[in-house]
Motif scaffolding. Structure first.
Motif, PDB file in Angstrom:
ATOM      1  N   VAL A  72      27.192  47.165  -1.152  1.00 31.00           N
ATOM      2  CA  VAL A  72      27.211  48.262  -0.200  1.00 31.00           C
ATOM      3  C   VAL A  72      26.764  47.699   1.143  1.00 31.00           C
ATOM      4  CG1 VAL A  72      26.288  50.544   0.367  1.00 31.00           C
ATOM      5  CG2 VAL A  72      26.627  49.890  -2.032  1.00 31.00           C
ATOM      6  N   CYS A  73      27.544  47.952   2.184  1.00 29.58           N
ATOM      7  CA  CYS A  73      27.175  47.486   3.517  1.00 29.58           C
ATOM      8  C   CYS A  73      25.802  48.050   3.869  1.00 29.58           C
ATOM      9  CB  CYS A  73      28.211  47.930   4.540  1.00 29.58           C
ATOM     10  SG  CYS A  73      27.745  47.517   6.230  1.00 29.58           S
ATOM     11  N   ILE A  74      24.875  47.175   4.185  1.00 29.26           N
ATOM     12  CA  ILE A  74      23.505  47.611   4.437  1.00 29.26           C
ATOM     13  C   ILE A  74      23.420  48.502   5.674  1.00 29.26           C
ATOM     14  CG2 ILE A  74      22.875  45.512   5.706  1.00 29.26           C
ATOM     15  CD1 ILE A  74      20.078  45.803   4.311  1.00 29.26           C
ATOM     16  N   THR A  75      24.169  48.188   6.707  1.00 33.08           N
ATOM     17  CA  THR A  75      24.137  49.013   7.915  1.00 33.08           C
ATOM     18  C   THR A  75      24.681  50.400   7.629  1.00 33.08           C
ATOM     19  OG1 THR A  75      24.374  47.045   9.284  1.00 33.08           O
ATOM     20  CG2 THR A  75      24.880  49.156  10.320  1.00 33.08           C
ATOM     21  N   ALA A  76      25.797  50.471   6.913  1.00 32.89           N
ATOM     22  CA  ALA A  76      26.382  51.770   6.564  1.00 32.89           C
ATOM     23  C   ALA A  76      25.422  52.572   5.700  1.00 32.89           C
ATOM     24  CB  ALA A  76      27.713  51.571   5.844  1.00 32.89           C
ATOM     25  N   ALA A  77      24.770  51.907   4.769  1.00 34.29           N
ATOM     26  CA  ALA A  77      23.835  52.605   3.872  1.00 34.29           C
ATOM     27  C   ALA A  77      22.626  53.132   4.641  1.00 34.29           C
ATOM     28  CB  ALA A  77      23.389  51.669   2.751  1.00 34.29           C
ATOM     29  N   LEU A  78      22.030  52.298   5.458  1.00 35.17           N
ATOM     30  CA  LEU A  78      20.839  52.719   6.198  1.00 35.17           C
ATOM     31  C   LEU A  78      21.156  53.874   7.147  1.00 35.17           C
ATOM     32  CD1 LEU A  78      19.162  49.277   6.994  1.00 35.17           C
ATOM     33  CD2 LEU A  78      18.553  50.918   5.198  1.00 35.17           C
ATOM     34  N   ARG A  79      22.296  53.821   7.798  1.00 37.39           N
ATOM     35  CA  ARG A  79      22.683  54.907   8.704  1.00 37.39           C
ATOM     36  C   ARG A  79      22.858  56.236   7.963  1.00 37.39           C
ATOM     37  NH1 ARG A  79      27.050  51.774  12.466  1.00 37.39           N
ATOM     38  NH2 ARG A  79      25.503  50.849  13.858  1.00 37.39           N
ATOM     39  N   ARG A  80      23.143  56.156   6.675  1.00 36.68           N
ATOM     40  CA  ARG A  80      23.370  57.348   5.870  1.00 36.68           C
ATOM     41  C   ARG A  80      22.146  57.714   5.022  1.00 36.68           C
ATOM     42  NH1 ARG A  80      27.659  54.811   7.456  1.00 36.68           N
ATOM     43  NH2 ARG A  80      29.574  55.971   7.882  1.00 36.68           N
ATOM     44  N   GLY A  81      21.026  57.061   5.317  1.00 36.25           N
ATOM     45  CA  GLY A  81      19.779  57.382   4.626  1.00 36.25           C
ATOM     46  C   GLY A  81      19.729  56.913   3.194  1.00 36.25           C
ATOM     47  N   MET A  82      20.445  55.854   2.896  1.00 37.88           N
ATOM     48  CA  MET A  82      20.510  55.337   1.531  1.00 37.88           C
ATOM     49  C   MET A  82      19.710  54.042   1.449  1.00 37.88           C
ATOM     50  SD  MET A  82      24.508  56.221   1.010  1.00 37.88           S
ATOM     51  CE  MET A  82      24.636  55.162  -0.381  1.00 37.88           C
ATOM     52  N   LEU A  83      18.706  54.044   0.575  1.00 41.62           N
ATOM     53  CA  LEU A  83      17.772  52.926   0.503  1.00 41.62           C
ATOM     54  C   LEU A  83      17.558  52.473  -0.932  1.00 41.62           C
ATOM     55  CD1 LEU A  83      15.062  54.622   2.732  1.00 41.62           C
ATOM     56  CD2 LEU A  83      16.630  52.850   3.489  1.00 41.62           C
ATOM     57  N   ASN A  84      17.450  51.173  -1.100  1.00 38.59           N
ATOM     58  CA  ASN A  84      16.965  50.649  -2.375  1.00 38.59           C
ATOM     59  C   ASN A  84      15.455  50.472  -2.241  1.00 38.59           C
ATOM     60  OD1 ASN A  84      16.669  48.330  -0.837  1.00 38.59           O
ATOM     61  ND2 ASN A  84      18.203  47.143  -1.942  1.00 38.59           N
ATOM     62  N   THR A  85      14.807  49.976  -3.248  1.00 38.78           N
ATOM     63  CA  THR A  85      13.354  49.845  -3.227  1.00 38.78           C
ATOM     64  C   THR A  85      12.885  48.946  -2.091  1.00 38.78           C
ATOM     65  OG1 THR A  85      13.309  50.177  -5.617  1.00 38.78           O
ATOM     66  CG2 THR A  85      11.340  49.221  -4.620  1.00 38.78           C
ATOM     67  N   GLU A  86      13.561  47.836  -1.905  1.00 41.73           N
ATOM     68  CA  GLU A  86      13.168  46.882  -0.857  1.00 41.73           C
ATOM     69  C   GLU A  86      13.258  47.497   0.540  1.00 41.73           C
ATOM     70  OE1 GLU A  86      14.853  42.740   1.015  1.00 41.73           O
ATOM     71  OE2 GLU A  86      15.161  43.105  -1.109  1.00 41.73           O
ATOM     72  N   GLU A  87      14.353  48.179   0.824  1.00 38.01           N
ATOM     73  CA  GLU A  87      14.532  48.773   2.157  1.00 38.01           C
ATOM     74  C   GLU A  87      13.596  49.969   2.366  1.00 38.01           C
ATOM     75  OE1 GLU A  87      16.236  47.234   4.561  1.00 38.01           O
ATOM     76  OE2 GLU A  87      16.628  45.717   3.027  1.00 38.01           O
ATOM     77  N   ALA A  88      13.339  50.725   1.322  1.00 43.08           N
ATOM     78  CA  ALA A  88      12.398  51.840   1.438  1.00 43.08           C
ATOM     79  C   ALA A  88      11.006  51.318   1.791  1.00 43.08           C
ATOM     80  CB  ALA A  88      12.356  52.637   0.137  1.00 43.08           C
ATOM     81  N   THR A  89      10.619  50.217   1.189  1.00 40.92           N
ATOM     82  CA  THR A  89       9.332  49.607   1.510  1.00 40.92           C
ATOM     83  C   THR A  89       9.326  49.067   2.939  1.00 40.92           C
ATOM     84  OG1 THR A  89       9.008  49.002  -0.809  1.00 40.92           O
ATOM     85  CG2 THR A  89       7.693  47.800   0.822  1.00 40.92           C
ATOM     86  N   ARG A  90      10.386  48.398   3.317  1.00 40.22           N
ATOM     87  CA  ARG A  90      10.478  47.814   4.660  1.00 40.22           C
ATOM     88  C   ARG A  90      10.358  48.879   5.745  1.00 40.22           C
ATOM     89  NH1 ARG A  90      15.286  43.890   6.329  1.00 40.22           N
ATOM     90  NH2 ARG A  90      14.640  43.231   4.282  1.00 40.22           N
ATOM     91  N   TYR A  91      11.020  50.007   5.533  1.00 37.94           N
ATOM     92  CA  TYR A  91      11.029  51.066   6.547  1.00 37.94           C
ATOM     93  C   TYR A  91      10.014  52.177   6.262  1.00 37.94           C
ATOM     94  CZ  TYR A  91      15.108  48.717   8.332  1.00 37.94           C
ATOM     95  OH  TYR A  91      15.957  47.778   8.862  1.00 37.94           O
ATOM     96  N   GLN A  92       9.141  51.917   5.303  1.00 35.76           N
ATOM     97  CA  GLN A  92       8.063  52.839   4.944  1.00 35.76           C
ATOM     98  C   GLN A  92       8.595  54.250   4.657  1.00 35.76           C
ATOM     99  OE1 GLN A  92       5.251  52.425   8.146  1.00 35.76           O
ATOM    100  NE2 GLN A  92       4.753  50.330   7.575  1.00 35.76           N
ATOM    101  N   ARG A  93       9.583  54.297   3.781  1.00 42.50           N
ATOM    102  CA  ARG A  93      10.162  55.568   3.340  1.00 42.50           C
ATOM    103  C   ARG A  93       9.857  55.755   1.865  1.00 42.50           C
ATOM    104  NH1 ARG A  93      10.927  55.471   8.254  1.00 42.50           N
ATOM    105  NH2 ARG A  93      12.764  56.255   9.304  1.00 42.50           N
ATOM    106  N   ARG A  94       9.688  56.992   1.446  1.00 42.03           N
ATOM    107  CA  ARG A  94       9.378  57.289   0.048  1.00 42.03           C
ATOM    108  C   ARG A  94      10.627  57.393  -0.812  1.00 42.03           C
ATOM    109  NH1 ARG A  94       6.233  62.509   0.801  1.00 42.03           N
ATOM    110  NH2 ARG A  94       7.111  62.352   2.866  1.00 42.03           N
ATOM    111  N   ALA A  95      11.735  57.743  -0.219  1.00 35.47           N
ATOM    112  CA  ALA A  95      12.951  58.004  -0.994  1.00 35.47           C
ATOM    113  C   ALA A  95      13.704  56.713  -1.303  1.00 35.47           C
ATOM    114  CB  ALA A  95      13.862  58.956  -0.235  1.00 35.47           C
ATOM    115  N   VAL A  96      14.076  56.570  -2.561  1.00 37.33           N
ATOM    116  CA  VAL A  96      14.952  55.484  -3.004  1.00 37.33           C
ATOM    117  C   VAL A  96      16.117  56.155  -3.706  1.00 37.33           C
ATOM    118  CG1 VAL A  96      15.183  53.509  -4.561  1.00 37.33           C
ATOM    119  CG2 VAL A  96      13.054  53.842  -3.279  1.00 37.33           C
TER     120      VAL A  96
END
Length: 130
Positions: free
Chosen positions: A76-100
């Motif tokens: 999954v394109c990481i930029t497309a995913a992040l823009r759409r609020g879609m995070l895996n565990t690593e990205e949720a931690t990086r951006y300090q978000r609770r939702a995975v």
């Protein structure tokens, strides 16, 4: 024959379902899928948060099951995913978000993954639109 499939449309769009059926047919006919790449709204196919009415097919779930069952490279394109609020565990931690909302079925990566896969494939098939 070796294929790369790029999906540009969301799970609720007919072209996403067609892409899935095409991918299933490829494997049934002994072709190889080098990589599935979900870009732009196609990133929504990887979301665990899609809720589908009971009388409709859950294409996102079917993609997840297909990728897992065949141990495919589902990127999954990481930029497309992040823009759409879609995070895996690593990205949720990086951006300090609770939702995975992406499970380990999917790999978040950049467009370079699409480029690399195309270099070794015989065909790139893109699904976009309705």
């Amino acid at each position: 024959m070796k294929f790369v499939i790029a999906v540009f449309s969301a799970a609720h769009m007919p072209s996403s379902r067609r892409a899935l059926l095409f991918a299933q047919a490829l494997l049934a006919n002994r072709h190889e899928i080098i990589r599935l790449f979900f870009y732009q709204d196609g990133a929504y196919n990887a979301s665990n948060n899609i809720v589908v009415p009971k009388n409709e097919q859950d294409t996102a779930l079917q993609w997840r099951e297909f990728v897992s069952a065949h141990q495919l490279d589902g990127v999954v394109c990481i930029t497309a995913a992040l823009r759409r609020g879609m995070l895996n565990t690593e990205e949720a931690t990086r951006y300090q978000r609770r939702a995975v909302n992406l499970d380990t079925t999917w790999i978040l990566s950049g467009l370079g993954q699409l480029h690399d896969a195309v270099q070794t494939a015989d065909r790139l098939i893109c699904f976009r639109g309705s």
